[in-house]
Enzyme design. Sequence first.
Site, short mmCIF file in Angstrom:
data_model
loop_
_atom_site.label_atom_id
_atom_site.label_comp_id
_atom_site.label_asym_id
_atom_site.label_seq_id
_atom_site.Cartn_x
_atom_site.Cartn_y
_atom_site.Cartn_z
N SER A 1 82.96 6.12 24.70
CA SER A 1 83.45 7.36 24.71
C SER A 1 83.29 7.75 26.15
O SER A 1 82.62 7.07 27.33
CB SER A 1 82.57 8.31 23.94
N TYR B 1 73.74 9.94 21.98
CA TYR B 1 75.26 9.62 21.79
C TYR B 1 75.55 8.84 23.08
O TYR B 1 76.23 7.80 23.08
CB TYR B 1 76.04 10.84 21.52
N SER C 1 89.13 6.58 8.00
CA SER C 1 89.51 7.78 8.65
C SER C 1 89.65 7.67 10.07
O SER C 1 89.18 6.82 10.90
CB SER C 1 88.44 8.75 8.38
N THR D 1 89.79 14.15 15.52
CA THR D 1 89.31 13.32 14.52
C THR D 1 88.68 14.17 13.35
O THR D 1 88.81 15.40 13.56
CB THR D 1 88.39 12.29 14.95
N CYS E 1 85.23 1.07 15.22
CA CYS E 1 85.46 2.47 15.44
C CYS E 1 84.32 3.41 14.47
O CYS E 1 84.51 4.37 14.42
CB CYS E 1 86.86 2.72 14.77
N VAL F 1 77.48 -0.97 9.30
CA VAL F 1 77.74 -1.86 10.35
C VAL F 1 76.44 -2.55 10.82
O VAL F 1 76.40 -3.34 11.66
CB VAL F 1 78.59 -1.49 11.34
#
Length: 252
Positions: free
Chosen positions: A145, A158, A15, A193, A83, A58
């Site tokens: 990011s 994050y 996605s 997204t 990703c 991952v």
Amino acid sequence: MEIKGKVFIVTGGASGLGEGTARMLSAAGGTVVIADQQVDKGQTVAKEIGGAFVACDVSSEADGQAVVAQATTLGKLMGLVNCAGIAPAEKTVGKNGPHALALFTKCITVNLVGSFNMIRLCAEAMSKNEPETTGERGVLISTASVAAYDGQIGQAAYSASKGGIVGMTLPIARDLARNGIRNMTIAPGIFGTPMMFSFPQEVQDALAASVPFPSRLGTPQDYAKLVRHIFENEMLNGEVIRLDGAIRLAPR
């Protein structure tokens, strides 16, 4: 590096940015292995693009090894695009007390440790390739990011995870230079997204309007275009590219 005829791994390829990248690579003649935890969606996308799907956490060494093993059976593994990721939001101290340590740890584990896990495993496999005419044996691309630089309220975990990806970009490129393997990072801004589309439309519109130019949400296709250029331009190495329409995030 030419994409046609090569094999690529895309984590989070079921996605969002990963799916857009997987479809671009397939359209350009590459064979794609999608590594994702979304089994049904991943299998569907893989079938549509003539690729393969491997269920993968991952941050798991065994899962990462299984993805690389599958990729190397399909041809010459020349590319990795990381990703896969999560984006939790919690203040350092909130109404219910301090930031949950487990949430911070999970974010670092998935986003940072997971990216490095796939990088190291793919790089080992790529180091055994016969070099291309350019001397390249592979290209690695990770997703950071703009929050790595402009982290907002609630983004301590994050931003730390994405800042780690930024920080390891150059040393990994230097480590792998002798192997003919390039390492790059893309730092997207505000992109459309699945996570973004879960917000109310008015929130999406306000975020899009905050981008200086173009004043819209980024798309998976925008991201995939840059991925393609990185693969094809052999001088791009050891750098982080902001893909953000010149936005600088406000505190909230």
